[in-house]
Design a protein around this motif. Structure first.
Motif, PDB file in Angstrom:
ATOM      1  N   ASP A   1     -15.819  73.670  -1.188  1.00 59.53           N
ATOM      2  CA  ASP A   1     -16.385  74.198   0.058  1.00 59.53           C
ATOM      3  C   ASP A   1     -16.829  73.058   0.972  1.00 59.53           C
ATOM      4  OD1 ASP A   1     -15.943  76.810  -0.686  1.00 59.53           O
ATOM      5  OD2 ASP A   1     -17.975  77.120  -1.462  1.00 59.53           O
TER       6      ASP A   1
ATOM      7  N   TYR B   1     -20.260  76.177  14.698  1.00 57.98           N
ATOM      8  CA  TYR B   1     -20.427  76.271  13.248  1.00 57.98           C
ATOM      9  C   TYR B   1     -21.909  76.489  12.976  1.00 57.98           C
ATOM     10  CZ  TYR B   1     -15.735  74.370  12.659  1.00 57.98           C
ATOM     11  OH  TYR B   1     -14.384  74.177  12.694  1.00 57.98           O
TER      12      TYR B   1
ATOM     13  N   LYS C   1     -24.942  78.278   9.944  1.00 62.36           N
ATOM     14  CA  LYS C   1     -25.231  78.876   8.637  1.00 62.36           C
ATOM     15  C   LYS C   1     -26.099  80.102   8.858  1.00 62.36           C
ATOM     16  CE  LYS C   1     -27.327  77.945   4.179  1.00 62.36           C
ATOM     17  NZ  LYS C   1     -28.173  77.065   3.414  1.00 62.36           N
ATOM     18  N   ASP C   2     -25.695  81.214   8.258  1.00 70.99           N
ATOM     19  CA  ASP C   2     -26.462  82.448   8.358  1.00 70.99           C
ATOM     20  C   ASP C   2     -26.519  83.073   6.969  1.00 70.99           C
ATOM     21  OD1 ASP C   2     -27.868  84.613   9.260  1.00 70.99           O
ATOM     22  OD2 ASP C   2     -26.135  85.650  10.114  1.00 70.99           O
TER      23      ASP C   2
ATOM     24  N   ALA D   1     -23.865  82.096   3.875  1.00 71.52           N
ATOM     25  CA  ALA D   1     -22.502  81.796   4.316  1.00 71.52           C
ATOM     26  C   ALA D   1     -22.539  80.869   5.524  1.00 71.52           C
ATOM     27  CB  ALA D   1     -21.744  83.076   4.648  1.00 71.52           C
TER      28      ALA D   1
ATOM     29  N   TYR E   1     -20.347  79.995   8.983  1.00 73.27           N
ATOM     30  CA  TYR E   1     -19.375  80.653   9.842  1.00 73.27           C
ATOM     31  C   TYR E   1     -18.856  79.711  10.908  1.00 73.27           C
ATOM     32  CZ  TYR E   1     -21.332  84.890   7.795  1.00 73.27           C
ATOM     33  OH  TYR E   1     -21.766  85.849   6.915  1.00 73.27           O
ATOM     34  N   ARG E   2     -17.639  80.025  11.375  1.00 69.50           N
ATOM     35  CA  ARG E   2     -17.037  79.349  12.529  1.00 69.50           C
ATOM     36  C   ARG E   2     -16.769  80.426  13.571  1.00 69.50           C
ATOM     37  NH1 ARG E   2     -11.848  78.374  14.695  1.00 69.50           N
ATOM     38  NH2 ARG E   2     -11.598  76.285  15.577  1.00 69.50           N
ATOM     39  N   SER E   3     -17.368  80.243  14.733  1.00 69.45           N
ATOM     40  CA  SER E   3     -17.193  81.199  15.819  1.00 69.45           C
ATOM     41  C   SER E   3     -16.349  80.537  16.893  1.00 69.45           C
ATOM     42  CB  SER E   3     -18.549  81.615  16.385  1.00 69.45           C
ATOM     43  OG  SER E   3     -18.384  82.382  17.550  1.00 69.45           O
TER      44      SER E   3
ATOM     45  N   VAL F   1     -15.668  85.503  14.865  1.00 70.42           N
ATOM     46  CA  VAL F   1     -16.407  84.851  13.779  1.00 70.42           C
ATOM     47  C   VAL F   1     -15.588  84.901  12.494  1.00 70.42           C
ATOM     48  CG1 VAL F   1     -18.522  84.889  12.417  1.00 70.42           C
ATOM     49  CG2 VAL F   1     -18.591  85.459  14.842  1.00 70.42           C
ATOM     50  N   THR F   2     -15.493  83.741  11.819  1.00 67.95           N
ATOM     51  CA  THR F   2     -14.785  83.630  10.546  1.00 67.95           C
ATOM     52  C   THR F   2     -15.689  82.931   9.542  1.00 67.95           C
ATOM     53  OG1 THR F   2     -12.692  83.374  11.745  1.00 67.95           O
ATOM     54  CG2 THR F   2     -12.687  82.789   9.411  1.00 67.95           C
ATOM     55  N   ALA F   3     -15.809  83.507   8.339  1.00 70.19           N
ATOM     56  CA  ALA F   3     -16.592  82.861   7.282  1.00 70.19           C
ATOM     57  C   ALA F   3     -15.754  81.738   6.676  1.00 70.19           C
ATOM     58  CB  ALA F   3     -16.983  83.875   6.217  1.00 70.19           C
TER      59      ALA F   3
ATOM     60  N   GLU G   1     -18.620  80.856   1.574  1.00 69.03           N
ATOM     61  CA  GLU G   1     -19.572  81.892   1.188  1.00 69.03           C
ATOM     62  C   GLU G   1     -20.321  81.458  -0.071  1.00 69.03           C
ATOM     63  OE1 GLU G   1     -17.102  85.331   0.806  1.00 69.03           O
ATOM     64  OE2 GLU G   1     -17.012  85.667   2.964  1.00 69.03           O
TER      65      GLU G   1
END
Length: 198
Positions: A59, A125, A127-128, A131, A133-135, A140-142, A145
């Motif tokens: 990751d 980019y 962190k939520d 996970a 994410y890239r928006s 939005v794409t994880a 995870e």
């Protein structure tokens, strides 16, 4: 002619174990079974910890690759705590999302533009929860995870952005989490290829 032997005073070969021998055999069997059970649990825990460590490292590398790719082509960069936002030129005509077509570059005022230079693509980019994410323009794409123990830091050095990602491994000693986290640090320094516009 059949011979019959006596064993420990028993008549005609009827043999058996005494109570003491039975207890000793049961004790030895119990110790062996306990050792087998404990070693099985230890092997499973080690396997799970190694698997989690390898997954976390994968990751880390994926995140660093994604961020470095976008940083190399960005026009503006804004770093925050556990987040980074940037704008990139609109390289592709996404009229057909399944088959984007590369745009031809145009030279204006000594610079190269793709598409409409007044409306670049915004990528963030962040962190939520557990996970990252890239928006991209609201899509939005994880990217990774189950990374609740990940820590991302960005060091903005004008023409260079340093990205550092650390995590806490599953096996660690109590009270030594900071030094253990430092041991898992992966980082990259990315040179911004375009002149910053911010």
């Amino acid at each position: 002619m059949k011979r019959q032997f006596s064993f420990r005073g028993t008549p005609h070969g009827c043999a058996g174990l005494t109570l003491a021998e039975t207890l000793v055999a049961a004790a030895v069997t119990s110790v062996l079974a306990a050792g087998l059970l404990i070693s099985s649990v230890v092997v499973q825990r080690n396997f799970r910890a190694c698997e989690n460590h390898a997954t976390a490292q994968a990751d880390q590398m994926r995140l660093l690759d994604y961020i470095a790719l976008d940083l190399r082509r960005c026009l503006t960069v804004t770093t925050g705590e556990n987040s980074i936002s940037m704008t990139i030129p609109d390289f592709y005509d996404a009229t057909d999302p399944d088959n984007p077509v590369p745009r031809d570059p145009t030279i204006r005022n000594g610079g190269i533009d793709y598409g409409d230079p007044s409306s670049p693509i915004t990528i963030t980019y962040y962190k939520d929860g557990d996970a990252i994410y890239r928006s991209e323009n609201g899509t939005v794409t994880a990217i990774a995870e189950s990374v609740d123990d990940f820590s991302i830091e960005f060091d903005d050095q004008s023409d260079v952005i340093q990205t550092s990602i650390t995590f806490l491994p599953e096996f660690r000693q109590w009270g030594f989490s900071d030094s253990v986290r430092t041991g898992t640090a992966a980082f990259t320094r990315t040179l911004l290829r375009n002149t910053r516009q911010n």
